[in-house]
Design an enzyme around this catalytic site. Structure first.
Site, mmCIF file in Angstrom:
data_model
loop_
_atom_site.group_PDB
_atom_site.id
_atom_site.type_symbol
_atom_site.label_atom_id
_atom_site.label_comp_id
_atom_site.label_asym_id
_atom_site.label_seq_id
_atom_site.Cartn_x
_atom_site.Cartn_y
_atom_site.Cartn_z
ATOM 1 N N HIS A 1 -38.149 87.119 72.112
ATOM 2 C CA HIS A 1 -38.113 85.721 71.659
ATOM 3 C C HIS A 1 -38.123 85.696 70.143
ATOM 4 O O HIS A 1 -38.971 86.312 69.505
ATOM 5 C CB HIS A 1 -39.298 84.928 72.199
ATOM 6 C CG HIS A 1 -39.156 83.457 71.958
ATOM 7 N ND1 HIS A 1 -39.508 82.873 70.763
ATOM 8 C CD2 HIS A 1 -38.660 82.472 72.731
ATOM 9 C CE1 HIS A 1 -39.249 81.578 70.829
ATOM 10 N NE2 HIS A 1 -38.734 81.316 72.007
ATOM 11 N N LEU B 1 -41.361 79.426 80.793
ATOM 12 C CA LEU B 1 -40.449 79.805 79.722
ATOM 13 C C LEU B 1 -41.194 80.266 78.471
ATOM 14 O O LEU B 1 -42.027 79.539 77.927
ATOM 15 C CB LEU B 1 -39.534 78.621 79.373
ATOM 16 C CG LEU B 1 -38.481 78.871 78.294
ATOM 17 C CD1 LEU B 1 -37.507 79.948 78.743
ATOM 18 C CD2 LEU B 1 -37.740 77.575 77.959
ATOM 19 N N ASP B 2 -40.875 81.487 78.031
ATOM 20 C CA ASP B 2 -41.413 82.069 76.795
ATOM 21 C C ASP B 2 -42.934 82.175 76.802
ATOM 22 O O ASP B 2 -43.573 82.179 75.753
ATOM 23 C CB ASP B 2 -40.965 81.255 75.566
ATOM 24 C CG ASP B 2 -39.464 81.254 75.406
ATOM 25 O OD1 ASP B 2 -38.822 82.228 75.840
ATOM 26 O OD2 ASP B 2 -38.926 80.283 74.850
ATOM 27 N N GLU B 3 -43.529 82.258 77.988
ATOM 28 C CA GLU B 3 -44.986 82.357 78.076
ATOM 29 C C GLU B 3 -45.438 83.570 78.881
ATOM 30 O O GLU B 3 -46.583 83.648 79.308
ATOM 31 C CB GLU B 3 -45.577 81.074 78.678
ATOM 32 C CG GLU B 3 -45.395 79.853 77.778
ATOM 33 C CD GLU B 3 -46.129 78.626 78.298
ATOM 34 O OE1 GLU B 3 -46.951 78.784 79.206
ATOM 35 O OE2 GLU B 3 -45.866 77.518 77.777
#
Length: 286
Positions: A192, A227-229
């Site tokens: 990311h 998402l993105d975690e």
């Protein structure tokens, strides 16, 4: 005498005797421990351990597994045994920005990453020449709202067909479905372009520039439906200043992303990353 190297990772509820039980069985096989790391999470009372060891060429994987079975059963361990002599296979997914892909291929070529790229998957044609130059099968799968589910099934079939151990999202700018994320959990790494949890979504470097941040960074994490975690594997930051443009931020970010992703992939391939709920335990070398 020639030797083989294995890595074993284990986790279980912490109590006395775990290390002794495992190392005693390894000693009985004539194993030599080359590296040992352990961690006790006092909050959850979970114990994590990674041992890298060598055995004589004649000792099989099955013999090692059988020898460790009593200790595994006694402590109710979750374990994984990896043969370092088997080169891991990876599928790399990329969109238009290819810097992270190129860095991975370079690190494999010079031997720092011990892996075989069995396929490159992209929703664009931009990296086809790169794949062809490396004699790597290239799959151009354009993703739309109507065919997303079909394309994800093709990816799962490709992973099975190639025997891929890991899927690497090297700036693949498509959101994976919850189903696919769950199917690949622990076997898919994303880079990311932000120092999570800050500046999610589109154009994070531009967001950072607008906010006048003094540090930018990148985060490599396991893919999850959130998402993105996903559990974070590796991060890096770099100092920036008001004198830099948004484009300068992007340029610095490209370098950071490439390095962070490569390190995360290496850590995973060497069995140095263990999942601990929403976090990871990372036994970095040195």
């Amino acid at each position: 005498m020639t030797h083989k190297t294995f890595d074993i990772t284990l986790s279980c509820e912490d109590r006395p005797g775990i290390v002794a039980a495992v190392t005693t069985e390894l000693a009985g096989l004539g194993a030599n421990i080359a590296e040992s790391n352990q961690f006790w999470d006092q909050r959850t009372n979970r114990f994590f351990m990674r041992i890298s060891f060598t055995v004589a060429e004649g000792v099989s994987r099955e013999e090692i597994t059988r020898a460790l079975e009593p200790a595994i059963a006694r402590f109710d361990m979750k374990t994984a045994l990896a043969d370092r002599g088997r080169r891991r296979k990876i599928v790399i997914m990329v969109s238009k920005f290819d810097h992270a892909l190129l860095h991975l291929l370079y690190q494999i070529r010079v031997g720092w990453l011990d892996a075989e790229v069995v396929a490159i998957v992209s929703n664009h044609e931009d990296s086809r020449r790169t794949a062809e130059a490396g004699n790597i099968p290239y799959h151009h799968w354009k993703v739309t709202r109507d065919n997303k589910a079909e394309q994800e099934q093709k990816l799962l079939a490709l992973v099975k067909e190639t025997g891929a151990d890991l899927v690497v999202l090297a700036r693949y700018m498509q959101v994976l479905s919850n189903e696919l994320s769950n199917r690949l959990f622990g076997k898919a790494i994303n880079i990311h372009h932000s120092f999570l949890p800050s500046f999610k979504g589109a154009k994070p470097y531009h967001q950072a520039h607008e906010r006048g941040v003094k540090l930018i960074g990148a985060t490599a994490h396991y893919v999850t439906p959130d998402l993105d975690e996903g559990p974070i594997i590796e991060q890096e930051t770099e100092r920036v200043s008001h004198a830099m443009s948004a484009e300068d931020f992007v340029a610095a970010g490209r370098d950071i992303e490439s390095r962070v992703l490569a390190r995360a992939v290496k850590l995973h391939l060497e069995s140095r990353v263990m999942l601990n709920g929403h976090k990871t335990v990372v036994f970095a070398k040195g």
